[in-house]
Write a protein that holds these residues in place. Structure first.
Motif, PDB file in Angstrom:
ATOM      1  N   GLY A   1      49.304  -3.338 -12.421  1.00  0.00           N
ATOM      2  CA  GLY A   1      48.855  -2.033 -11.966  1.00  0.00           C
ATOM      3  C   GLY A   1      49.142  -0.990 -13.017  1.00  0.00           C
ATOM      4  N   ILE A   2      49.013   0.280 -12.636  1.00  0.00           N
ATOM      5  CA  ILE A   2      49.189   1.357 -13.611  1.00  0.00           C
ATOM      6  C   ILE A   2      50.670   1.547 -13.911  1.00  0.00           C
ATOM      7  CG2 ILE A   2      47.029   2.562 -13.181  1.00  0.00           C
ATOM      8  CD1 ILE A   2      48.469   4.365 -11.214  1.00  0.00           C
ATOM      9  N   GLY A   3      51.014   1.447 -15.184  1.00  0.00           N
ATOM     10  CA  GLY A   3      52.409   1.369 -15.589  1.00  0.00           C
ATOM     11  C   GLY A   3      53.200   2.632 -15.394  1.00  0.00           C
TER      12      GLY A   3
ATOM     13  N   LYS B   1      43.742  -3.485  -8.510  1.00  0.00           N
ATOM     14  CA  LYS B   1      45.183  -3.584  -8.704  1.00  0.00           C
ATOM     15  C   LYS B   1      45.740  -2.220  -8.352  1.00  0.00           C
ATOM     16  CE  LYS B   1      44.964  -4.924 -13.065  1.00  0.00           C
ATOM     17  NZ  LYS B   1      43.550  -5.270 -13.296  1.00  0.00           N
ATOM     18  N   PHE B   2      47.056  -2.097  -8.250  1.00  0.00           N
ATOM     19  CA  PHE B   2      47.627  -0.816  -7.868  1.00  0.00           C
ATOM     20  C   PHE B   2      47.236   0.247  -8.888  1.00  0.00           C
ATOM     21  CE2 PHE B   2      51.147   2.300  -7.659  1.00  0.00           C
ATOM     22  CZ  PHE B   2      50.924   2.728  -6.371  1.00  0.00           C
ATOM     23  N   GLY B   3      46.453   1.229  -8.432  1.00  0.00           N
ATOM     24  CA  GLY B   3      46.049   2.321  -9.305  1.00  0.00           C
ATOM     25  C   GLY B   3      44.742   2.119 -10.028  1.00  0.00           C
ATOM     26  N   GLU B   4      44.174   0.926  -9.974  1.00  0.00           N
ATOM     27  CA  GLU B   4      42.874   0.690 -10.631  1.00  0.00           C
ATOM     28  C   GLU B   4      41.787   0.972  -9.602  1.00  0.00           C
ATOM     29  OE1 GLU B   4      40.063  -2.845 -12.398  1.00  0.00           O
ATOM     30  OE2 GLU B   4      42.127  -3.316 -11.869  1.00  0.00           O
ATOM     31  N   TRP B   5      41.270   2.188  -9.627  1.00  0.00           N
ATOM     32  CA  TRP B   5      40.394   2.660  -8.569  1.00  0.00           C
ATOM     33  C   TRP B   5      38.957   2.181  -8.734  1.00  0.00           C
ATOM     34  CZ3 TRP B   5      41.991   4.959  -4.217  1.00  0.00           C
ATOM     35  CH2 TRP B   5      43.270   5.530  -4.206  1.00  0.00           C
ATOM     36  N   LYS B   6      38.353   1.847  -7.612  1.00  0.00           N
ATOM     37  CA  LYS B   6      36.920   1.597  -7.517  1.00  0.00           C
ATOM     38  C   LYS B   6      36.357   2.566  -6.461  1.00  0.00           C
ATOM     39  CE  LYS B   6      37.275  -1.976 -10.264  1.00  0.00           C
ATOM     40  NZ  LYS B   6      36.774  -1.934 -11.655  1.00  0.00           N
TER      41      LYS B   6
ATOM     42  N   SER C   1      44.442  -0.036 -17.095  1.00  0.00           N
ATOM     43  CA  SER C   1      45.625   0.766 -16.804  1.00  0.00           C
ATOM     44  C   SER C   1      45.597   2.049 -17.622  1.00  0.00           C
ATOM     45  CB  SER C   1      46.894  -0.035 -17.113  1.00  0.00           C
ATOM     46  OG  SER C   1      46.844  -0.550 -18.431  1.00  0.00           O
ATOM     47  N   TRP C   2      46.443   2.983 -17.247  1.00  0.00           N
ATOM     48  CA  TRP C   2      46.523   4.247 -17.981  1.00  0.00           C
ATOM     49  C   TRP C   2      47.587   4.155 -19.065  1.00  0.00           C
ATOM     50  CZ3 TRP C   2      42.797   7.815 -17.155  1.00  0.00           C
ATOM     51  CH2 TRP C   2      42.054   7.687 -15.982  1.00  0.00           C
ATOM     52  N   SER C   3      48.818   3.896 -18.684  1.00  0.00           N
ATOM     53  CA  SER C   3      49.840   3.679 -19.710  1.00  0.00           C
ATOM     54  C   SER C   3      49.767   2.231 -20.188  1.00  0.00           C
ATOM     55  CB  SER C   3      51.229   3.989 -19.153  1.00  0.00           C
ATOM     56  OG  SER C   3      51.611   3.032 -18.187  1.00  0.00           O
ATOM     57  N   TYR C   4      50.469   1.943 -21.276  1.00  0.00           N
ATOM     58  CA  TYR C   4      50.423   0.602 -21.865  1.00  0.00           C
ATOM     59  C   TYR C   4      51.010  -0.441 -20.917  1.00  0.00           C
ATOM     60  CZ  TYR C   4      51.386  -3.337 -24.904  1.00  0.00           C
ATOM     61  OH  TYR C   4      51.442  -4.600 -25.443  1.00  0.00           O
ATOM     62  N   ALA C   5      50.271  -1.516 -20.697  1.00  0.00           N
ATOM     63  CA  ALA C   5      50.736  -2.664 -19.929  1.00  0.00           C
ATOM     64  C   ALA C   5      50.573  -3.895 -20.817  1.00  0.00           C
ATOM     65  CB  ALA C   5      49.936  -2.824 -18.637  1.00  0.00           C
TER      66      ALA C   5
ATOM     67  N   LYS D   1      36.495  20.805 -11.687  1.00  0.00           N
ATOM     68  CA  LYS D   1      36.797  19.643 -10.851  1.00  0.00           C
ATOM     69  C   LYS D   1      37.025  18.414 -11.712  1.00  0.00           C
ATOM     70  CE  LYS D   1      35.179  16.873  -6.948  1.00  0.00           C
ATOM     71  NZ  LYS D   1      34.175  16.725  -5.871  1.00  0.00           N
ATOM     72  N   SER D   2      38.070  17.678 -11.382  1.00  0.00           N
ATOM     73  CA  SER D   2      38.315  16.387 -12.016  1.00  0.00           C
ATOM     74  C   SER D   2      38.044  15.309 -10.975  1.00  0.00           C
ATOM     75  CB  SER D   2      39.759  16.290 -12.508  1.00  0.00           C
ATOM     76  OG  SER D   2      39.978  15.078 -13.181  1.00  0.00           O
ATOM     77  N   HIS D   3      37.034  14.501 -11.217  1.00  0.00           N
ATOM     78  CA  HIS D   3      36.672  13.465 -10.247  1.00  0.00           C
ATOM     79  C   HIS D   3      37.770  12.411 -10.143  1.00  0.00           C
ATOM     80  CE1 HIS D   3      32.577  14.529  -8.999  1.00  0.00           C
ATOM     81  NE2 HIS D   3      32.508  15.125 -10.173  1.00  0.00           N
ATOM     82  N   GLY D   4      37.637  11.528  -9.157  1.00  0.00           N
ATOM     83  CA  GLY D   4      38.630  10.496  -8.968  1.00  0.00           C
ATOM     84  C   GLY D   4      38.797   9.630 -10.204  1.00  0.00           C
ATOM     85  N   ASP D   5      39.971   9.047 -10.348  1.00  0.00           N
ATOM     86  CA  ASP D   5      40.259   8.208 -11.506  1.00  0.00           C
ATOM     87  C   ASP D   5      39.176   7.154 -11.675  1.00  0.00           C
ATOM     88  OD1 ASP D   5      42.541   9.681 -11.666  1.00  0.00           O
ATOM     89  OD2 ASP D   5      43.928   8.046 -11.191  1.00  0.00           O
ATOM     90  N   MET D   6      38.649   7.050 -12.892  1.00  0.00           N
ATOM     91  CA  MET D   6      37.688   6.026 -13.285  1.00  0.00           C
ATOM     92  C   MET D   6      36.346   6.169 -12.566  1.00  0.00           C
ATOM     93  SD  MET D   6      40.367   2.817 -13.228  1.00  0.00           S
ATOM     94  CE  MET D   6      42.035   3.002 -13.859  1.00  0.00           C
ATOM     95  N   GLU D   7      36.035   7.358 -12.102  1.00  0.00           N
ATOM     96  CA  GLU D   7      34.814   7.575 -11.322  1.00  0.00           C
ATOM     97  C   GLU D   7      33.779   8.356 -12.129  1.00  0.00           C
ATOM     98  OE1 GLU D   7      33.350   9.562  -7.059  1.00  0.00           O
ATOM     99  OE2 GLU D   7      35.344   9.986  -7.857  1.00  0.00           O
ATOM    100  N   VAL D   8      32.641   7.725 -12.408  1.00  0.00           N
ATOM    101  CA  VAL D   8      31.494   8.403 -13.010  1.00  0.00           C
ATOM    102  C   VAL D   8      30.490   8.653 -11.892  1.00  0.00           C
ATOM    103  CG1 VAL D   8      29.625   8.271 -14.689  1.00  0.00           C
ATOM    104  CG2 VAL D   8      31.864   7.276 -15.241  1.00  0.00           C
TER     105      VAL D   8
END
Length: 595
Positions: free
Chosen positions: A80-82, A488-493, A295-299, A270-277
């Motif tokens: 998930g997101i680190g 995964k935790f934080g990987e939004w769809k 992920s956002w931070s390094y994993a 406005k900032s849309h949801g994470d990973m949302e186009v």
């Protein structure tokens, strides 16, 4: 430490109950987490608006103590997101244990100049970096709290100062991410300890007055001119506190934008949801925030890098909807940027240097959505067609373009090649040569006699698959709503779907058909058990078929349907048998059958 861990768990249960229902989270829960946002500014509103209007592309950087952990804690990998590694849904690290990570955090290979150069090579116009994330660790020299990179680590340097100097050198804007509500290590911060080191009770006001507010003063006064203060996850922070933080930004950095995730509609955009186009055009100033992998931070395990073409597609799609694209990198704990991310960014940046007019200072597509072969951006009387899905016969169709064409030109490898085109019914047909120099995304310039005017009715493209999203459908006797979930935790769809079907319920679209004949029909859906879907044409034929639904929005063929002649049709889709309540339709797809 045991009491603190228990407290973190209890807060999670109450504040994030919606997130616990894996894998789906309703859009309302996501919106609550990211805060009430209003796209208030437009480019014409002055200097602050110009950043989005002219730049359209930026680098996001998530980097902190969590990068040192890299999703592996006490020998176990957490997927998930680190940057949320402390969270109970991940490693559930007690505060004091997490603080010890700073003793080994020594990013001696951090090179601010190299990162700024990477942003330039990628075609980005500004950088936003995490000055303090939810873990409470300041990635700059903070005089407010000694849990910072200068005082708490062997590194002893201020990378934000170095990055500010590098951005100024390379002509880049600089912005700071600051988590204003969540602070998991400072007393009183959301999910933070309930008592101070001296044993006194600490509420949110204690955190706000002793850390949050003075640190926002710091990041807006210590590093010269900045372009953005990117607040995040406002949760239930009191409105008057957010008003005060915004006032601090306005006072110290009058030219800076405030992100919409400040909360209460107090941000500039406005900032849309994470990973949302978004799939449809959006008015006002807004951004999509995305990341180069999952992920956002390094994993350590995450090597699912976006290809150069994927980066270009998501960038152009964002700009074509009227927005700005901010793409994240996650440096390692030692400060280095993974080579694969660098390669993809530089390769896509080469494409941008070949076609800067596609991305910079351009407007949204007059169609209001993508077209089957790609997408469109606009500059004055010119359309720029970015071809993501190149048809085998090299024919590009523009449905519903009303404005007269002056010229059509392929911009290929530095050459400008005039292209033949013709008007058929309500369609413009453009013919590409059989061989193209451009290997990533071909670009066509269409010059018009005036500003583009378009009938945005969907057209069934005879050359490539056409996808009709439920987002653009009218729905009867079913519910249409937005849904989000995490792979995964934080990987939004994200999806807009028709669900909770009743008998006789349907989703329908008007479409234009240029070439009559048979089209293969497929549906993307989910549900439980076996479902029977029906697809039909108003006053025409209908087909239906049963398919398994034990999947999460996969695409399955239903059958062939015939459009007997050129013209406009109304297509309807219904779920007619099975568990209608749980049937969830995302889209219907049409592909011309060659006979």
């Amino acid at each position: 430490m045991m009491q603190n861990s228990l407290r973190l768990r209890l807060i999670f249960v109450f504040a994030f109950a919606a997130l616990a229902t894996y894998p789906s989270v309703h859009a309302e829960s996501m919106d609550e987490m990211w805060g009430e946002q209003v796209a208030k500014l437009k480019a014409s509103d002055g200097v602050r608006g110009q950043l989005f209007e002219q730049g359209n592309y930026a680098m996001f950087i998530h980097w902190g103590l969590y990068s040192q952990i890299a999703n592996k804690y006490q020998g176990e990998t957490y997927y998930g997101i680190g940057e949320w590694i402390m969270h109970p849904r991940m490693a559930d690290i007690p505060v004091e244990d997490y603080k010890t990570v700073a003793r080994d955090f020594n990013p001696v290979h951090f090179d601010a100049d190299a990162i700024a150069q990477l942003a330039v090579d990628a075609g980005m116009k500004y950088i936003v970096i995490t000055s303090k994330h939810h873990d409470g660790f300041a990635m700059y020299d903070s005089e407010v709290n000694d849990f910072n990179i200068v005082d708490a680590t062997p590194y002893g340097r201020d990378p934000m100062k170095e990055l500010a100097e590098a951005c100024a050198k390379h002509g880049l804007g600089l912005g700071f991410y600051y988590s204003h509500n969540q602070d998991w290590t400072f007393p009183g911060g959301t999910r933070g300890p309930a008592i101070t080191e001296g044993g006194e009770a600490a509420d949110f006001t204690y955190y706000y007055e002793n850390k949050c507010r003075p640190q926002v003063e710091e990041i807006t006064t210590k590093y010269g001119p900045i372009e953005i203060v990117w607040f995040d996850t406002p949760g239930r922070i009191p409105k008057d506190y957010v008003e005060e933080l915004v006032a601090i930004v306005r006072k110290n950095q009058p030219g800076a934008l405030v992100s919409g995730r400040a909360g209460y509609g107090l941000g500039d955009y406005k900032s849309h949801g994470d990973m949302e186009v978004p799939h449809g055009n959006v008015d006002g100033l807004w951004e999509t925030v995305d990341t180069t992998n999952d992920s956002w931070s390094y994993a350590w395990y995450d090597t699912n890098w976006k290809t150069p073409k994927q980066i270009i597609e998501r960038l152009v799609a964002t700009v074509a909807r009227g927005g700005t694209y901010m793409l994240n990198i996650g440096p390692r704990g030692d400060g280095t940027v993974p080579v694969e991310a660098q390669l993809a960014l530089r390769k896509s940046g080469e494409w941008i240097r070949r076609y800067p007019f596609v991305v910079y200072g351009t407007g949204a597509s007059p169609w209001g959505h993508a077209l089957p072969w790609g997408d469109v951006t606009v500059k004055d009387n010119r359309l720029y067609l970015s071809v993501f899905n190149l048809p085998d016969e090299r024919t590009i169709y523009l449905p519903g373009l009303k404005t007269e064409l002056e010229s059509v030109t392929l911009i290929d490898g530095g050459e400008k090649i005039p292209l033949p085109y013709s008007m058929v019914e309500r369609w413009t047909r453009i013919q590409l040569p059989p061989k193209l120099k451009e290997a990533l995304v071909p670009v066509i310039e269409v010059e018009l006699s005036a500003a583009p005017e378009v009938d945005s009715t969907w057209g069934l493209d005879p050359s490539v698959e056409t996808t009709l999203l439920v987002e653009f459908a009218d729905v009867e006797r079913a519910r249409k709503s937005k849904k989000g979930w995490m792979e995964k935790f934080g990987e939004w769809k994200h999806v807009v779907r028709a669900h909770e079907w009743e008998k006789g319920g349907q989703a329908f679209w008007d479409v234009d058909v240029l070439e009559p004949g048979y089209y293969q029909v497929a549906l993307t859906y989910s549900g439980e058990g076996r479902l029977v879907w029906k697809v039909g044409v108003a006053d025409g034929e209908a087909i239906q078929n049963e398919q398994n639904s034990s999947h999460n929005y996969q695409q399955f063929p239903i059958g062939w349907i015939e459009f007997p002649e050129t013209g406009r049709y109304t297509i309807h889709v219904s779920c007619i048998e099975g568990d209608l309540e749980k049937a969830s339709l995302k889209s219907v797809h049409f592909t011309k059958v060659d006979l």
